[in-house]
Design an enzyme around this catalytic site. Structure first.
Site, short mmCIF file in Angstrom:
data_model
loop_
_atom_site.label_atom_id
_atom_site.label_comp_id
_atom_site.label_asym_id
_atom_site.label_seq_id
_atom_site.Cartn_x
_atom_site.Cartn_y
_atom_site.Cartn_z
N SER A 1 -2.85 0.88 6.17
CA SER A 1 -3.42 0.81 7.51
C SER A 1 -2.38 1.13 8.57
O SER A 1 -2.63 1.89 9.51
CB SER A 1 -4.01 -0.58 7.75
OG SER A 1 -4.54 -0.69 9.05
N THR B 1 -2.79 -7.92 10.69
CA THR B 1 -1.45 -7.73 11.27
C THR B 1 -1.03 -6.27 11.41
O THR B 1 -0.04 -5.99 12.09
CB THR B 1 -0.39 -8.45 10.41
OG1 THR B 1 -0.37 -7.87 9.11
CG2 THR B 1 -0.69 -9.94 10.31
N HIS C 1 0.82 -1.20 0.00
CA HIS C 1 0.00 0.00 0.00
C HIS C 1 0.86 1.26 0.00
O HIS C 1 0.98 1.98 1.01
CB HIS C 1 -0.95 -0.01 1.20
CG HIS C 1 -2.09 -0.95 1.03
ND1 HIS C 1 -2.86 -1.41 2.08
CD2 HIS C 1 -2.60 -1.54 -0.09
CE1 HIS C 1 -3.79 -2.23 1.61
NE2 HIS C 1 -3.65 -2.32 0.31
N GLU D 1 -6.16 -7.89 3.41
CA GLU D 1 -5.70 -8.92 4.35
C GLU D 1 -6.87 -9.56 5.07
O GLU D 1 -6.91 -10.78 5.25
CB GLU D 1 -4.73 -8.31 5.37
CG GLU D 1 -4.14 -9.36 6.30
CD GLU D 1 -3.22 -8.77 7.35
OE1 GLU D 1 -3.14 -9.37 8.44
OE2 GLU D 1 -2.60 -7.72 7.10
#
Length: 338
Positions: free
Chosen positions: A240, A181, A58, A143
């Site tokens: 994230s 994660t 990302h 994810e």
């Protein structure tokens, strides 16, 4: 009063009080490095184009650079010509995606981070043993979609600690938790605390699922953010872990914290009155973007950054087995032994 010849701005006596703190560790983690190198090596070995499902990591700059080398990023596999080479991103994919790739006879290279693969295996085991999996994460994140896809009928998404209030299971229900994660460590543990208070039978995964790099970067930003007037986090909006770093910095005591993709997004007004500026970056950010931010600060009278190290990282992941096999075959052929 002095004049810095490299910067025509007049420097006042208070400028000596300024400092720039640079988080260490920051930037690329082992899983991101492996994923990016996987695409680069695949392009060198097979030639362009190489398709990549979703963003390999990302970060828009990483994606743009790989596109210039011949990578084609797609949202779904039906955009990939039959028989072509496709790389799965570091965030992982569900079994359904693997099946679709086989049906389309695609040559697949799985660049899923090994730490994400570990969570997938835990989901499979818990599901096989009859557990309902409470998956802590963000809806729509690749994810989460990949992990939930391992046991879609036995997975319940928990996005926020307050969501626990809406969960209802029998007292004898077999429950286990897993997590995305890249979440905030503190918020995830608060969600787990609430889950355990409501469901004492809750089972833990074999080890914490928040990855080492996420934890290390959050610890580092707490250290450099506690007394900072401004924390600049380099990272993309869909990262994230980068977004979490901004939140963690503010929670640690930073007066202000902002995320930027690169130096061009910094607002000079953020620097007004700032004495301590701290800088870090998400786990998918190349260090040249951080150096650009440090250069920007230097041009405006801030001193060289002082690294603040809170952990050492030495973990390295090997390349995906499919790519490793083909690279080895190429090398043997080049040596006249193929």
């Amino acid at each position: 009063m002095t004049i810095d010849l490299g910067n025509p701005r007049v420097l006042g006596p208070d400028d000596a009080d300024r400092q720039v703190l640079l988080a260490d560790p920051r930037g690329y983690c082992a899983g991101v490095d492996r994923a990016v190198v996987t695409v680069e090596e695949a392009l060198d070995l097979y030639g362009a184009p190489v398709y990549v499902r979703k963003q390999i990591v990302h970060n828009k700059h990483v994606v743009s650079n790989l596109e210039k080398r011949g990578a084609i990023f797609v949202e779904e596999l039906d955009e990939v010509p039959p028989g072509a080479t496709v790389v799965f991103s570091a965030h992982g994919v569900s079994p359904a995606v693997h099946r679709q790739a086989a049906e389309r006879e695609l040559k697949t290279i799985d660049a899923t981070c090994p730490l994400v693969t570990k969570v997938h295996r835990e989901a499979v085991r818990f599901a096989r043993e009859g557990y309902t999996i409470l998956l802590i994460g963000h809806a729509g994140h690749e994810e989460v979609e990949g992990t939930a896809g391992e046991a879609p009928d036995q997975t319940v998404l928990v996005e926020h600690p307050d969501d626990v209030d809406n969960l209802d299971f029998p007292a004898d229900a077999k429950l286990a938790w897993l997590s995305q994660t890249t979440l905030s460590v503190d918020e995830t543990m608060e969600t787990v605390r609430r889950l355990r208070a409501k469901f004492p039978q809750l089972e833990d995964p074999p080890s914490d699922d928040i990855c080492y790099a996420t934890q290390n970067r959050q610890v580092a930003v707490k250290e450099i953010g506690a007394t900072a007037d401004l924390v600049i986090v380099v990272g993309s909006a869909n990262s994230s872990n980068s977004v979490r770093l901004v939140e963690v910095a503010l929670e640690a005591g930073a007066k202000a914290s902002y995320r930027v993709d690169d130096v061009s997004e910094i607002d000079e007004a953020w620097l007004e009155g700032a004495r301590t500026v701290s800088v870090t970056s998400g786990a998918s950010v190349p260090d040249d973007l951080v150096q650009g931010v440090l250069g920007f600060l230097a041009e405006r009278g801030f001193p060289d950054a002082r690294p603040v190290q809170t952990a050492e990282e030495s973990l390295v992941f090997s390349l995906p087995k499919e790519l490793h096999r083909d690279l080895k075959a190429r090398d043997l052929k080049a040596a006249g032994r193929g």
